[in-house]
Scaffold this active site. Sequence first.
Site, mmCIF file in Angstrom:
data_model
loop_
_atom_site.group_PDB
_atom_site.id
_atom_site.type_symbol
_atom_site.label_atom_id
_atom_site.label_comp_id
_atom_site.label_asym_id
_atom_site.label_seq_id
_atom_site.Cartn_x
_atom_site.Cartn_y
_atom_site.Cartn_z
ATOM 1 N N GLN A 1 0.833 -1.168 -0.078
ATOM 2 C CA GLN A 1 -0.240 -0.031 -0.018
ATOM 3 C C GLN A 1 0.778 1.012 -0.099
ATOM 4 O OE1 GLN A 1 -2.858 -0.020 2.996
ATOM 5 N NE2 GLN A 1 -3.867 1.874 2.446
ATOM 6 N N SER B 1 4.593 -6.003 3.033
ATOM 7 C CA SER B 1 3.349 -6.174 3.586
ATOM 8 C C SER B 1 2.363 -6.650 2.861
ATOM 9 C CB SER B 1 3.110 -4.481 4.165
ATOM 10 O OG SER B 1 1.904 -4.357 4.832
ATOM 11 N N LEU B 2 1.311 -5.754 2.194
ATOM 12 C CA LEU B 2 0.289 -6.539 1.263
ATOM 13 C C LEU B 2 1.003 -7.111 0.155
ATOM 14 C CD1 LEU B 2 -2.503 -6.343 -0.150
ATOM 15 C CD2 LEU B 2 -1.979 -4.014 -1.063
ATOM 16 N N ARG C 1 -8.671 -8.689 4.702
ATOM 17 C CA ARG C 1 -7.506 -7.919 5.304
ATOM 18 C C ARG C 1 -7.809 -6.577 5.461
ATOM 19 N NH1 ARG C 1 -2.370 -5.741 3.807
ATOM 20 N NH2 ARG C 1 -0.445 -6.207 5.517
ATOM 21 N N HIS D 1 0.781 -2.754 11.714
ATOM 22 C CA HIS D 1 1.637 -3.575 12.012
ATOM 23 C C HIS D 1 2.560 -3.466 13.669
ATOM 24 C CE1 HIS D 1 2.167 -5.215 8.224
ATOM 25 N NE2 HIS D 1 1.983 -3.957 7.514
ATOM 26 N N GLN E 1 1.654 -11.577 10.412
ATOM 27 C CA GLN E 1 2.008 -10.225 9.754
ATOM 28 C C GLN E 1 1.255 -9.079 10.211
ATOM 29 O OE1 GLN E 1 0.623 -8.839 6.059
ATOM 30 N NE2 GLN E 1 2.384 -9.141 4.939
#
Length: 818
Positions: A9, A86-87, A111, A192, A240
């Site tokens: 993102q 991440s994503l 998510r 996170h 995660q």
Amino acid sequence: MRAWTFPGQGSQRKGMGAELFDRFPDEVAVADDVLGLSVRELCLEDPRRGLADTRWAQPAIFVVNALAHRALADSEPAPDYLAGHSLGEYNALLAAGCFDFATGLRLVRRRAELMAEAVGGGMAALVGLDPDEVTAVLRRSGLDDRVEIANENSATQVVVSGDAEAVVAVRRAVRELPGARCLPLNVSGAFHSRHMAEAARRFGDHLAGVEFRDPVVPVIANATAEPYPAGGVARLLARQVDSRVLWRRSMRELVRRGVTEVREVGGTTVLDPFWRSALEEGAITGTTTGDAGTRGNGAALGGGADWNEAHGNDRLVAATLPGRPRVSGAAGLAGMSGLPGVADPPDVLGVPGSLACDTDPGAAALGSARFRSEFGVRYAYLAGSMFRGISSVELVSRMGAAGLMGYFGSGGLGLAEVERAVRRLAGTPGLPFGVNLLHDLTDPAGEEALVDVLLRNDVRFVEAAAFTAVTPAVVRFRFSGAHRRPDGTPVAVRRVLAKVSRPEVAAAFMAPPPADLLRGLVDRGALTRAEADVARRLPVAGEVCAEADSGGHTDGAVAFTLVPSLVRARDRAVAEHGYPDGVHLGASGGLGAPEAVAAAFVLGADFVVTGSVNQCSPEAGTSDTVKDLLSTLDVQDTAYAPAGDLFELGSKVQVVRKGTLFAARANRLYQLYRQHAGLEELDPRTRAALERDHFRAPLDEVWARTRRHYLDTGRAHQVERAERDPKHRMALVFKAYFARTSRLAAAGDEAERVNFQVHCGPAIGAFNRFVAGTPLQDWRARHVELIAERLMAGAARVLRERRAAPTDAAPRPVEEYQ
């Protein structure tokens, strides 16, 4: 070995995936069904600003990444490793065969929904600090129970996440640290981090009902920086959500495993700087293997750290010296667009980002490591300003998005236009940029007004050009906000880069401000007594650039004599005044080929500044007609002409000679000005020639327009003087020719091509020869960050080859440096 990485993102931009949707209609239909909307419309038109909403941005990025992977996989063999930020990790797992496209998109959508529900927290990016230093800051500030590290992106970029008020406190704490910056991220939650524990639990429950396959290609996990183990997909995906993204460690793990080539999939380059940072760290610590090791910083100049230290070349290879590596601060800012909630800076301004060229890790070792850290750039390289916005918002933005920095060309523009440009640049989070402060002896009030604009918009970097002495305006800018740290160290929060070509002017900028000038600023309230006290202990300019035979204002100096002279002057000034951070010495002028850039660093430059080569780029704010002309120039195709802004003083600018009569006609005007007391003394033949060739109008009409212009721009005193003094009126009329010829060139008026005024030095001819026969022969491919890459990577290779080769060895073919 090769790896493919996927951005997360923050990489979203309107128009993404345009070349992919028609190619993969089946996947697009599946995406439309899963999302309940047109993914094509979302990505290409973004009608309801869905790309700014986590719930829609994440699925859109996943789809475009997936289609880009399909296109790449159709033409290239599978990589040895996969990773995603991440994503982006979902795309890596999709590419590794862990689930199908529809399943992956459903997971991403769920998510995104859970993350969007987690409100109340905040995040900030810290640039110039490594994870250990950030941990120490949090502990020292008593914030470690409310804020934690969310992303370890590189050795000099860390993202923190936590309670919103505590994140603001972190920003205040970091502001006091030298070379560090803290940038708030536009997010709704503390992603996170432990604040996402409930979202992670709920997502884990959702994952329990999904069947996963083990990766067929190793995927490096964000949460562990190690490959996914057998049967570990569901567990690590749930983990995660509330775990730290160990991207720096993941990239270092790829280096350790022998990966030498990383390809970012998805049409972006937001992760490239982090990979380069990992390569730099590996080269510094000797942990790289295979080709990556041979291309590391230690080999960049053909000698190891011991050799360079023994020969005093700390500015050339500071990153190779013993001690903890301080890789370029900006592997930071380039990758800022890869952070959650931050759009890719060039795309915010409608400029597609790309770094599609080969790089050389040795390039990041050239120059001063301190300079790179304090400016937040990955190379000791800046794009200098160019008159009348030729160094445009788009040019400066593109440099910043690539982890580099440029200066907006404010000279010759109105204050309102400059302020609009500054606000656009300042509105892009994390974008490093500067603004030109052009000296004008005839209008000190205009100089002060420009400083007002810069301070009002909290501009931190200026390039001071054409100064013959230190002025109150430049001192006011430099020391506004100056203060002392708790330990008493003086700190100036704003930086002045002074471009000079004379040692006496350099000495003035390397010294503290004159005492009487400071007193005057304090007396009129322009600086506080505390700010003036700091000013007495720091140089007016923390960076001084030796300006050799450059385009625009120039004294025609020779770099081989000017740079060493100013290096010695700088060393004397630092020793005399005991500046805590020294003074950085740069080089500019004539930098159109890697050999010239390499020579600048060998001469002792801490950084380099390019100019003319950037004018022939898609981002430059001039006409295609001018760029077509520039791309044909050779090194002999420039000439000297009077400077319009300093016309009365006879100052010179270097301009294009080929295809234009501007230089000859401008010099004719100056001769007439020197010979006559006013327009009335011109003989009829001369007057008719000026009206026909220069102005395309009667001189009386030119004066009437010029008079209105000065009155409309608040400079009635110039009109009053001109009406008393015929010679001053003559100067103002003649100066109107310079303004006209700049406008004609910017507009690309073919009918007036002979009158084009194009500031340019011979560097463009050298660059044209350098890129002849390559894709960059066409100026439309010469994006400014690619010019920087080619020059810096080429310089590193030149130095490495010259150092390694015997003195009688045959020269390398120039193509090897392209």
